[in-house]
Design an enzyme around this catalytic site. Structure first.
Site, short mmCIF file in Angstrom:
data_model
loop_
_atom_site.label_atom_id
_atom_site.label_comp_id
_atom_site.label_asym_id
_atom_site.label_seq_id
_atom_site.Cartn_x
_atom_site.Cartn_y
_atom_site.Cartn_z
N LYS A 121 -14.29 62.32 -32.85
CA LYS A 121 -14.96 62.33 -34.20
C LYS A 121 -14.29 63.24 -35.12
O LYS A 121 -14.26 64.47 -34.84
CB LYS A 121 -16.59 62.40 -34.05
CG LYS A 121 -17.39 62.70 -35.55
CD LYS A 121 -18.78 62.96 -35.34
CE LYS A 121 -19.43 63.23 -36.61
NZ LYS A 121 -20.88 63.36 -36.37
N LEU A 169 -36.24 69.26 -29.72
CA LEU A 169 -37.19 68.60 -30.57
C LEU A 169 -38.56 69.45 -30.21
O LEU A 169 -39.19 69.24 -31.34
CB LEU A 169 -37.54 67.26 -29.88
CG LEU A 169 -36.09 66.27 -30.09
CD1 LEU A 169 -36.43 65.20 -29.33
CD2 LEU A 169 -35.66 66.10 -31.62
N GLU A 229 -26.53 64.60 -40.56
CA GLU A 229 -25.44 65.37 -40.34
C GLU A 229 -25.03 65.76 -38.93
O GLU A 229 -24.69 66.95 -38.75
CB GLU A 229 -25.27 66.50 -41.44
CG GLU A 229 -25.20 66.00 -42.66
CD GLU A 229 -23.59 65.74 -43.17
OE1 GLU A 229 -22.73 66.14 -42.05
OE2 GLU A 229 -23.42 65.36 -44.25
P1 FAD Z 1 -36.20 65.04 -25.07
O1 FAD Z 1 -35.04 64.20 -24.87
O2 FAD Z 1 -37.44 64.39 -25.63
O3 FAD Z 1 -36.53 65.86 -23.50
C1 FAD Z 1 -37.83 66.23 -23.21
C2 FAD Z 1 -38.06 66.51 -21.81
O4 FAD Z 1 -39.32 67.14 -21.49
C3 FAD Z 1 -37.86 65.30 -20.99
O5 FAD Z 1 -37.08 65.60 -19.70
C4 FAD Z 1 -39.24 65.33 -20.43
O6 FAD Z 1 -39.32 64.59 -19.34
C5 FAD Z 1 -39.86 66.51 -20.49
N1 FAD Z 1 -41.27 66.65 -20.46
C6 FAD Z 1 -42.13 66.41 -21.56
N2 FAD Z 1 -43.35 66.66 -21.28
C7 FAD Z 1 -43.30 67.07 -20.03
C8 FAD Z 1 -44.51 67.21 -18.87
N3 FAD Z 1 -45.77 67.11 -19.21
N4 FAD Z 1 -43.82 67.87 -17.80
C9 FAD Z 1 -42.94 67.47 -17.27
N5 FAD Z 1 -41.79 67.48 -18.08
C10 FAD Z 1 -42.18 67.05 -19.43
N6 FAD Z 1 -28.90 64.94 -32.23
C11 FAD Z 1 -27.55 64.92 -32.56
O7 FAD Z 1 -27.28 66.13 -32.44
N7 FAD Z 1 -26.94 63.97 -32.85
C12 FAD Z 1 -27.40 62.65 -33.22
O8 FAD Z 1 -26.63 61.75 -33.38
C13 FAD Z 1 -28.97 62.67 -32.93
N8 FAD Z 1 -29.71 61.47 -33.13
C14 FAD Z 1 -30.70 61.38 -33.06
C15 FAD Z 1 -31.73 60.31 -33.78
C16 FAD Z 1 -32.90 60.06 -33.51
C17 FAD Z 1 -33.61 58.93 -34.00
C18 FAD Z 1 -33.58 61.38 -33.11
C19 FAD Z 1 -35.18 61.22 -32.65
C20 FAD Z 1 -32.93 62.31 -32.58
C21 FAD Z 1 -31.61 62.37 -32.71
N9 FAD Z 1 -30.77 63.44 -32.50
C22 FAD Z 1 -29.62 63.86 -32.47
C23 FAD Z 1 -31.58 64.82 -31.70
C24 FAD Z 1 -31.39 64.73 -30.20
O9 FAD Z 1 -31.87 63.38 -29.56
C25 FAD Z 1 -32.04 65.81 -29.64
O10 FAD Z 1 -31.77 66.96 -30.18
C26 FAD Z 1 -31.75 66.02 -28.12
O11 FAD Z 1 -31.83 64.98 -27.47
C27 FAD Z 1 -32.73 66.86 -27.33
O12 FAD Z 1 -33.96 66.33 -27.27
P2 FAD Z 1 -34.74 67.31 -26.21
O13 FAD Z 1 -34.04 67.74 -24.96
O14 FAD Z 1 -35.34 68.54 -27.17
O15 FAD Z 1 -35.98 66.28 -25.91
#
Ligand code: FAD
Length: 505
Positions: A84, A339, A348
């Site tokens: 990209k 998140l 962005e």
């Molecule tokens: P998640 O992927 O939600 O992971 C949460 C984890 O916690 C999972 O493993 C789940 O099993 C665990 N968990 C939750 N509750 C419990 C429980 N009670 N017990 C045990 N385990 C638990 N970012 C970018 O940089 N570029 C992009 O293009 C981009 N596009 C996106 C588009 C959308 C619509 C959205 C919503 C987000 C986007 N993001 C993007 C953001 C990106 O998806 C997130 O920053 C990234 O996936 C990190 O997610 P996470 O690991 O914080 O949460």
């Protein structure tokens, strides 16, 4: 528990969540601290799953991969990734508009004066070449070309800025293998309870569905939107930014590829938000980010499905969010990443960067068991500032528009904007000056690109650009264009580079 002469050292870390944030944190911690420093356990629940839509990145991710010592070709292969060079924005300033916000810089600063000052002066002198002709990344993106930087002296080919698109699920899996291979212990299970210490309210342990309890000195909350520890257990509070960024839903759908993958992300403004297009090797990721005040879910799905390059490979997947941030990213012995820490729409591609940046700052201020409040306050302040600057840059995209074809665009065009953005406008309006605040993620190049791409133009150029006379200014602008044109001619197509990076380069 590890034995150590210093009684206060952190000896155990529990990471809650195995999405991109959790596995990035686990990988970085085990790589930097080593498995002997502390026991690192990651808990994830297959039943709950991950968000898994973070697929577009910015160049800083290469620093993260370098920290882990990843081979780029192996990484691209494992994640079915593509390269990209920037983001193409379609229909943002006006219907029919199109510009690329490239990585890297435009031209070259001359006589200590920023290139964009000379570009503006050139316009005043009657030069009409578009801004993208002064950026190798923008020109290559538009031409579907890509290569990594090579050792070519002062040529722009020595300094090509790139990032990746990748399959988020494959990326998490890739990092999981990396981290567990170096000593991170993975526990599968759903956390059903969180115990707090009676004396100070620090998190003591988490309890899984099977009844087992896992204690730690430091907890990293990567549990996604729910913020299991930072909000569920510690009730840290959330600052809602939806008055500036009202989009609150997304629908995500992959589709079949059509044609070679473009080396850029596309963001197309729609009547109640915008649609992303992220090309991977095996499919295209798409999504519509929208505001539920202005469109129904069904109409959003229709819009998304009507604007795909190829056949959809699944039903659109709904996601809901509230833009904003936790009041504290680090509260007591819990640090929230990803998140769980807050959310800004991926306009962005900044979310994964914020995870990486949070990890880097945590490592720079890594605590011992005394959890010095001074360090925690600093962490919260610095991360908070980074969030605010990125927010203002995203708000710019919505607000700098003359679109009046829907209630949504009328709302964001006329809304009250944050003070930091207002100041940027006011300074830019006179002479096109842009100042990067502290360690702000987006450079003056990025601001200049989006502002002018969305038809914000200053009254005049920076008078310091008169260090070069008119003739010399036009000559140098032409020279920059010629150098970029020559470099472009040496670059292979993105597709050829993906097929064989060694031969193509
Ligand atoms: P998640 O992927 O939600 O992971 C949460 C984890 O916690 C999972 O493993 C789940 O099993 C665990 N968990 C939750 N509750 C419990 C429980 N009670 N017990 C045990 N385990 C638990 N970012 C970018 O940089 N570029 C992009 O293009 C981009 N596009 C996106 C588009 C959308 C619509 C959205 C919503 C987000 C986007 N993001 C993007 C953001 C990106 O998806 C997130 O920053 C990234 O996936 C990190 O997610 P996470 O690991 O914080 O949460």
């Amino acid at each position: 528990m590890k034995s150590d002469a210093r009684p206060n050292r952190i000896r155990s870390v529990v990471i809650v969540g195995g999405g991109t944030a959790g596995w990035m944190a686990a990988s970085a911690l085990v790589k930097v601290l080593g498995a002997q420093y502390a026991d690192i356990t990651l808990i994830e629940s297959d039943e709950i799953g991950i968000v898994g839509v973070g697929e577009a990145t910015i160049p800083q991710i290469r620093l993260f991969n370098d920290l882990l010592g990843l081979n780029e070709d192996a990484f691209i292969k494992a994640t079915k990734g593509t390269y990209k060079l920037g983001i193409q924005f379609v229909d943002w300033g006006r219907l029919g508009d199109r510009y690329i916000h490239p990585f890297g810089r435009y031209g070259i600063d001359m006589e200590g004066v920023s290139f964009h000052a000379f570009y503006l002066k050139g316009l005043q002198l009657g030069e009409t070449t578009p801004l993208s002709a002064y950026s190798l990344e923008a020109s290559a993106a538009a031409a579907g070309r890509f290569m990594r930087s090579i050792n070519a002296g002062k040529s722009p080919l020595s300094n090509i800025h790139h990032a990746y698109h990748f399959d988020a699920g494959l990326y998490s899996g890739f990092l999981r293998t990396f981290a567990t291979g170096r000593g991170v212990v993975r526990r599968e299970g759903k956390i059903v309870d969180v115990a707090l210490r009676a004396d100070d309210g620090f998190v003591e342990s988490v309890t899984l569905e099977d009844g087992s309890s896992i204690a730690a000195d430091l907890f990293i909350d990567c549990s996604g939107f729910r913020g299991l520890l930072i909000e569920g257990a510690l009730q840290t509070g959330y600052e809602d930014w939806s008055n500036w960024l009202p989009c609150n839903r997304a629908l995500a759908v992959p589709c079949e590829s059509a044609g070679p993958p473009t080396p850029f992300t596309r963001s197309t403004a729609r009547s109640a938000g915008w649609q992303w297009r992220i090309p991977l090797q095996h499919r295209i990721g798409n999504g519509y980010v929208y505001c539920s005040d202005h469109i129904t879910d069904a109409a959003a799905a229709d819009t998304l499905l009507a604007n795909l390059d190829g056949k959809p490979l699944a039903d659109p997947r709904p996601l809901r969010f509230v833009t904003g941030r936790r009041r504290k990213f680090w509260n007591r012995n819990v640090v929230a990443l990803g998140l769980a820490s807050g959310f800004m729409e991926p306009l962005e591609s900044t979310s994964i960067h914020l995870v990486q940046s949070g990890i880097a700052k945590l490592l720079a201020m890594f605590p011992d068991r005394s959890f010095d409040p001074v360090e925690i306050d600093r962490y919260n302040r610095v991360v908070g500032e980074e969030y605010v600057r990125i927010r203002d840059f995203i708000v710019l995209h919505y607000n700098a528009t003359s679109r009046d074809d829907s209630d949504f665009w009328n709302r964001v065009r006329t809304m009250e904007i944050p003070d930091g953005l207002r100041e940027k406008y006011e300074i830019f309006r006179n002479r096109g000056r842009i100042f990067r605040e502290n360690d702000e993620l987006f450079s003056d190049t990025s601001w200049f690109s989006v502002m002018t791409g969305q038809n914000l133009w200053p009254r005049s150029y920076d008078p310091v650009a008169d260090v070069l006379d008119d003739e010399e200014t036009l000559k140098r602008l032409q020279n920059v264009r010629e150098v970029i044109g020559t470099c472009l001619g040496q670059m292979p197509t993105h597709e050829a580079f993906l097929d064989n990076p060694l031969r193509a380069a």
